[in-house]
Scaffold this motif. Structure first.
Motif, PDB file in Angstrom:
ATOM      1  N   VAL A 405      37.650  41.395  47.914  1.00 24.75           N
ATOM      2  CA  VAL A 405      39.059  41.327  48.306  1.00 24.75           C
ATOM      3  C   VAL A 405      39.974  41.617  47.122  1.00 24.75           C
ATOM      4  CG1 VAL A 405      40.868  39.805  49.202  1.00 24.75           C
ATOM      5  CG2 VAL A 405      38.579  39.730  50.185  1.00 24.75           C
ATOM      6  N   TYR A 406      39.640  41.066  45.974  1.00 31.68           N
ATOM      7  CA  TYR A 406      40.538  41.174  44.820  1.00 31.68           C
ATOM      8  C   TYR A 406      40.308  42.450  44.019  1.00 31.68           C
ATOM      9  CZ  TYR A 406      42.881  39.868  40.460  1.00 31.68           C
ATOM     10  OH  TYR A 406      43.684  39.851  39.357  1.00 31.68           O
ATOM     11  N   ARG A 407      39.045  42.799  43.769  1.00 33.88           N
ATOM     12  CA  ARG A 407      38.769  43.892  42.850  1.00 33.88           C
ATOM     13  C   ARG A 407      38.469  45.223  43.541  1.00 33.88           C
ATOM     14  NH1 ARG A 407      35.768  40.272  38.159  1.00 33.88           N
ATOM     15  NH2 ARG A 407      37.743  39.524  37.307  1.00 33.88           N
ATOM     16  N   ILE A 408      38.073  45.185  44.800  1.00 31.62           N
ATOM     17  CA  ILE A 408      37.857  46.439  45.531  1.00 31.62           C
ATOM     18  C   ILE A 408      39.106  46.804  46.332  1.00 31.62           C
ATOM     19  CG2 ILE A 408      36.487  47.611  47.287  1.00 31.62           C
ATOM     20  CD1 ILE A 408      34.993  47.152  44.680  1.00 31.62           C
ATOM     21  N   LEU A 409      39.591  45.833  47.139  1.00 34.51           N
ATOM     22  CA  LEU A 409      40.787  46.117  47.938  1.00 34.51           C
ATOM     23  C   LEU A 409      42.068  45.976  47.130  1.00 34.51           C
ATOM     24  CD1 LEU A 409      39.906  44.343  51.320  1.00 34.51           C
ATOM     25  CD2 LEU A 409      39.499  46.720  50.624  1.00 34.51           C
ATOM     26  N   GLY A 410      42.011  45.220  46.034  1.00 35.52           N
ATOM     27  CA  GLY A 410      43.188  45.050  45.198  1.00 35.52           C
ATOM     28  C   GLY A 410      44.285  44.235  45.848  1.00 35.52           C
ATOM     29  N   LEU A 411      43.920  43.324  46.749  1.00 35.38           N
ATOM     30  CA  LEU A 411      44.929  42.496  47.407  1.00 35.38           C
ATOM     31  C   LEU A 411      45.471  41.440  46.456  1.00 35.38           C
ATOM     32  CD1 LEU A 411      43.362  42.054  50.958  1.00 35.38           C
ATOM     33  CD2 LEU A 411      45.059  43.709  50.185  1.00 35.38           C
TER      34      LEU A 411
END
Length: 565
Positions: A405-411
């Motif tokens: 969620v944080y490092r792939i999607l950058g949310l």
């Protein structure tokens, strides 16, 4: 076994202080798990960063108390004389209390931005991760280590008479003092400060503590099973040598991410891959020591926690440490929940369980209750083991979601996207925390009241079981070396699956297209599989030991009970 030297009794106060600090640490851990679910809990009163610092520092202090208690108990046996300067040992005990109380108040100053700067040094608290305590506490700790090193080295015989156990403890207590120095100065450049911080975090905990751990495990097994000291000394020598050979350069897996030259990426990854070798060696030597002479298991809780220490060292420090130290996996796992999954098993599992094992071995002897009721100790072990494995599972699976969620999607991290996606695992964490806390409560109650309760129920053996014939089932048959190797191989197979799951984040399909199927699938197989295999192996190992003990105990008790009637 009876007390041979009066100074061995000084270890009791350190074991009791260990239990008090352990309870306080578990309390902070429960608070942190609740704050992960609802960040507003005690906000402004006990902020998350302060509770985390208190939790970690208490963990370090109570584990050190367990180490010191164990060293003071076995030290006179190794030296074959009383410990020198008992007044210094008493001073060390009160110094640890002062440090614990001092840290409790000064770490809270981080909430108000007060560090106590003077002459370029933060004297009250410094906020460095894992090294939050200020310079005053650090200097007091250094003095405490100097006292311990002086007492141990002065008590031991001349160096020419040392065996491998002497060398392991002698090097361990000396390095405790020497390596801690790297945490006693502040450098304005962040990369250089981090460089020296990892000296302490890695060399001090994962290097020096490992040396003491391997040595104490070896000597406790000598005392429990009357194992040949030479064979244990051989295992201790190679364990210590491999820890320092692999760990000194393996520390470089931290360096690449703090601005140091790129060649550390290769050397850090290479030697980090070698770090599990001494842990496998330690695992194998506990199997051999426990099964070679087929002696009955007399003190089950002590051995339970020794086995738990070695197995969780293998899982936490070895397998989960291995999965996240390569540069291509660490780039994703660093700073996520994957890290505390490794840390809880490596710190509490390896070192905390050893301190508890030493207490379970020493306290019955110090209180002259060799035939104590062992059921509470065994129950506490299973609750604590299940709880800490469950917490590691929650951290690791939640961390896998967090990476995506944080490092792939950058949310948005602070906007709550990550928190919502990890909601299930944030609820699992306090649930397993309650299981762990229950086991800790049973453990502390058992050790505090040991000798003040009925030793063994009437008509039962030393393990609290009815004195009757115990048929050996397929599950409790003697454990062969081949079978133990199969169990170990299964652990590493699931560890490899976990590693592949983290590596899969580098694939274009995941990193560019944003498809999480492969990392989620591999994590969903790897982590539950590793958890299940670990529990089953410990159960299998201990079932074989218990069957051996009961087979010896039952006939003798059946002869005694009619005579008493």
């Amino acid at each position: 076994m009876q007390i041979e030297f009066q100074t061995q009794r000084l270890s009791m106060r350190f074991f009791m202080l260990m239990l008090v600090l352990f309870v306080l640490q578990v309390g902070y851990g429960l608070l942190l798990s609740v704050q992960q679910t609802d960040p507003t809990v005690l906000a402004g009163v006990m902020n998350f960063n302060v509770a985390r610092a208190e939790h970690l520092n208490l963990g370090i202090l109570w584990i050190l108390c367990g180490f010191i208690g164990a060293i003071l108990f076995v030290g006179p046996l190794l030296a074959k004389r009383e410990m020198v300067s008992p007044w210094l040992i008493k001073l060390l005990f009160y110094a640890l209390i002062v440090i614990a109380v001092w840290n409790f108040f000064t770490l809270r100053l981080a909430q108000f931005g007060i560090a106590g700067w003077w002459h370029g040094q933060p004297w009250l608290q410094q906020g460095l991760e894992y090294l939050e305590a200020g310079r005053i506490a650090g200097v007091l700790v250094l003095i405490g280590f100097a006292i311990l090193a002086y007492v141990v080295l002065r008590t031991f015989p001349p160096v020419r008479q040392w065996n491998e156990i002497h060398w392991g403890l002698g090097l361990g207590v000396s390095a405790l003092m020497a390596v801690w120095v790297f945490g006693l100065f502040y450098v304005a450049r962040l990369d250089l400060q981090e460089y020296f911080r990892w000296f302490v975090v890695h060399y001090w905990v994962e290097g020096v503590w490992e040396v003491i751990h391997i040595t104490l495990v070896g000597f406790l097994l000598v005392l429990m099973f009357k194992v040949d000291v030479k064979s244990v000394g051989f295992a201790v020598f190679w364990g210590v040598a491999l820890v320092w050979l692999s760990g000194l350069i393996g520390n470089a897996h931290h360096y690449f991410w703090i601005g140091t030259p790129a060649f550390w990426q290769f050397w850090g990854s290479l030697f980090s891959a070698l770090e599990p070798l001494p842990l496998v060696f330690c695992f194998w030597h506990i199997y051999l020591d426990a099964h070679t002479n087929k002696r009955p298991l007399e003190n089950a809780p002590a051995f339970y926690f020794i086995l738990g220490s070695v197995v969780l060292e293998q899982i936490g420090a070895g397998i989960l440490g291995f999965t996240m130290t390569f540069a291509l996996t660490n780039v994703w796992s660093h700073g996520t929940w994957v890290t505390p999954g490794h840390a809880h098993l490596a710190l509490f599992g390896t070192f905390g369980m050893l301190g508890i094992a030493a207490a379970y071995f020493a306290v019955p002897i110090l209180r002259k209750v060799p035939n104590y009721d062992q059921r509470l100790g065994k129950l506490s072990f299973w609750l604590v083991l299940t709880g800490v494995l469950g917490m590691a599972f929650s951290f690791s699976i939640g961390g896998t979601v967090q990476i995506y969620v944080y490092r792939i999607l950058g949310l948005d991290w602070f906007g709550g996207d990550v928190a919502r996606s990890m909601g299930v695992f944030k609820l699992m964490l306090p649930l397993f925390g309650v299981v762990f806390a229950t086991g800790a409560g049973v453990l502390v109650y058992d050790l505090l009241t040991l000798g003040r309760r009925l030793a063994v129920p009437a008509g039962a053996d030393a393990h609290g079981e009815p004195a009757a014939a115990h048929p050996v089932t397929r599950w409790s048959r003697p454990l062969s070396g081949f079978e133990a190797g199969i169990w170990l191989m299964m652990m590493w197979i699931f560890g490899t699956i976990i590693t592949l799951g983290l590596l899969s984040f580098n694939l274009p399909r995941v990193r560019v297209a944003g498809d999480p199927t492969l990392p989620y699938l591999l994590a969903g197989v790897g982590y539950p599989g590793l958890l299940l295999v670990t529990l089953l192996f410990v159960w299998r190992f201990l079932a074989s030991m218990e069957a051996r003990a009961k087979a010896v105990a039952a006939p003798s008790l059946l002869r005694v009970l009619p005579a008493q009637a």
